[in-house]
Design an enzyme around this catalytic site. Structure first.
Site, PDB file in Angstrom:
ATOM      1  N   GLY A  46       0.742  -1.247   0.035  1.00 11.69           N
ATOM      2  CA  GLY A  46      -0.122  -0.026  -0.026  1.00 11.69           C
ATOM      3  C   GLY A  46       0.709   1.083  -0.066  1.00 11.69           C
ATOM      4  N   GLN A  47       0.188   2.363  -0.313  1.00 12.88           N
ATOM      5  CA  GLN A  47       0.966   3.726  -0.319  1.00 12.88           C
ATOM      6  C   GLN A  47       1.625   4.111   0.888  1.00 12.88           C
ATOM      7  OE1 GLN A  47      -1.086   6.681  -2.830  1.00 12.88           O
ATOM      8  NE2 GLN A  47      -3.038   5.523  -2.454  1.00 12.88           N
ATOM      9  N   ASP A  56     -11.947   9.281   6.270  1.00  9.36           N
ATOM     10  CA  ASP A  56     -13.166   9.748   5.963  1.00  9.36           C
ATOM     11  C   ASP A  56     -14.477   9.410   5.999  1.00  9.36           C
ATOM     12  OD1 ASP A  56     -11.732   9.817   3.651  1.00  9.36           O
ATOM     13  OD2 ASP A  56     -13.405  10.808   3.047  1.00  9.36           O
ATOM     14  N   TYR A 100     -17.731  -0.313   2.811  1.00  8.95           N
ATOM     15  CA  TYR A 100     -16.263   0.015   3.081  1.00  8.95           C
ATOM     16  C   TYR A 100     -16.366   0.911   4.564  1.00  8.95           C
ATOM     17  CZ  TYR A 100     -11.792   2.636   2.934  1.00  8.95           C
ATOM     18  OH  TYR A 100     -11.009   3.253   3.310  1.00  8.95           O
ATOM     19  N   ALA A 148      -5.362  -2.719   4.721  1.00 15.58           N
ATOM     20  CA  ALA A 148      -6.902  -2.655   4.556  1.00 15.58           C
ATOM     21  C   ALA A 148      -7.250  -3.258   3.094  1.00 15.58           C
ATOM     22  CB  ALA A 148      -7.271  -1.027   4.900  1.00 15.58           C
ATOM     23  N   TYR A 149      -8.697  -3.101   3.199  1.00 17.57           N
ATOM     24  CA  TYR A 149      -9.565  -3.490   1.984  1.00 17.57           C
ATOM     25  C   TYR A 149      -9.882  -2.030   1.497  1.00 17.57           C
ATOM     26  CZ  TYR A 149     -13.115  -5.552  -0.955  1.00 17.57           C
ATOM     27  OH  TYR A 149     -13.811  -5.855  -2.110  1.00 17.57           O
ATOM     28  N   ASP A 184      -0.545 -12.833   7.813  1.00 12.45           N
ATOM     29  CA  ASP A 184      -2.098 -12.507   7.457  1.00 12.45           C
ATOM     30  C   ASP A 184      -2.541 -12.037   8.828  1.00 12.45           C
ATOM     31  OD1 ASP A 184      -4.678 -13.252   7.444  1.00 12.45           O
ATOM     32  OD2 ASP A 184      -4.704 -15.145   6.882  1.00 12.45           O
ATOM     33  N   TRP A 192      -8.135  10.694   0.770  1.00 16.48           N
ATOM     34  CA  TRP A 192      -7.733  11.216  -0.799  1.00 16.48           C
ATOM     35  C   TRP A 192      -6.212  10.886  -0.835  1.00 16.48           C
ATOM     36  CZ3 TRP A 192     -10.860  15.867  -3.058  1.00 16.48           C
ATOM     37  CH2 TRP A 192     -12.121  15.536  -2.834  1.00 16.48           C
TER      38      TRP A 192
END
Length: 290
Positions: free
Chosen positions: A10-11, A101, A124, A59-60, A35, A149
């Site tokens: 992820g980022q 958010d 989500y 995260a999903y 996991d 964002w």
């Protein structure tokens, strides 16, 4: 000192890996090594690395897909955080958990504070709120950081999508009635490092525990964001397109998005002495555009 980071691709996880040093090593782990829904897997990772703290950057995040895959969303966004927080409590270490958010309805006139009522409008959002509550219940030494964002050179994000679309078309239709704060993942990583410094240096201080909002300074619509992406891209000799500003109603999606994602960061700045830099300035600092 090691900090165990749940999540690798992820980022935020990649941004943390980029600032890892021998003095403060961010160990990023994902499947199959880790996991987060498996207590044995998490326990083994903590036993192996003996971290001073744990960060959940896993995260999903497929917002629309979550509407048809609620079990998968809740497994990653509620069960996983509960397992991580429980394991961290048992190891006697704090957990930093990244949230969103989307826990808010998005209909407030103004900036959301940490004390505002939550009312997620999507699977989500509900799964992320459930994760917040799971973390808080499982480990009193927790920090929940809501951001929004997220963009960066890593992973999938709005900035990269806009540049990809501009390579194939002259006009891109973008929603202009949803407001928020584009937030640079490396700045989120810097914020997490600041929280860690405070929590580990002052473990008895109660002020660092709880929920905080952590987004970039400045707000805009998605259309504003797209226009700035193309302006800066053109300055670099990259792809650009004209933005056609549309309403949310003109771009229906399976999951409902908050019309207002503006978060008040006053509490975070007061406790940790840091404000995330403005989003436009962060884009200028981002050297690797794709």
């Amino acid at each position: 000192m090691k900090i165990l980071v749940a999540g690798r691709s992820g980022q935020v996880a990649q941004s943390l890996a980029a600032i890892s040093t021998p003095e403060r090593q961010f160990v990023t782990l994902g499947r199959p090594e880790l996991d987060i829904t498996d207590p044995a897997s998490v326990g083994a990772a903590i036993l192996e690395h003996k971290p001073a703290a744990l960060i959940n950057a896993a995260a999903y995040t497929a917002v629309d897909k979550a509407e048809s895959e609620p079990d998968a969303a809740f497994a990653a966004n509620e069960t996983g955080p509960r397992v991580l927080a429980t394991a961290a409590r048992e190891a006697g270490i704090p957990i930093l958990h990244i949230s969103t958010d989307y826990v808010f309805a998005g209909n407030k006139d103004g900036f959301y504070t940490e004390d505002d009522p939550v009312d997620p409008q999507s699977v989500y959002g509900r799964s992320k709120l459930a994760g917040e509550r799971a973390v808080a219940q499982a480990n009193p030494d927790h920090v929940i950081l809501r951001t929004a964002w997220v963009f960066s050179p890593y992973g999938n994000n709005f900035l990269k999508t806009m540049l990809r679309l501009a390579a194939d078309r002259d006009v891109v239709r973008v929603v202009a009635d949803q407001w928020g704060s584009p937030t640079y993942a490396p700045d989120i990583a810097a914020g997490l490092a600041k929280v860690l410094d405070h929590a580990l240096a002052s473990p008895a201080d109660p002020t660092w525990r709880g929920i905080f909002h952590m987004t970039a300074e400045g707000t805009c619509t998605w259309a504003d964001f797209a226009e700035e992406i193309f302006r800066q891209s053109a300055e670099r000799g990259g792809a650009k397109a004209r933005v056609e500003r549309i309403t949310t109603a003109e771009y229906p999606t399976p999951a409902k998005r908050p019309a207002n994602s503006r978060l008040d960061n006053t509490k975070f700045a007061s406790v940790f002495g840091l404000r995330i830099p403005p989003w436009k300035a962060a884009m200028v600092r981002m050297q690797e555009w794709v």
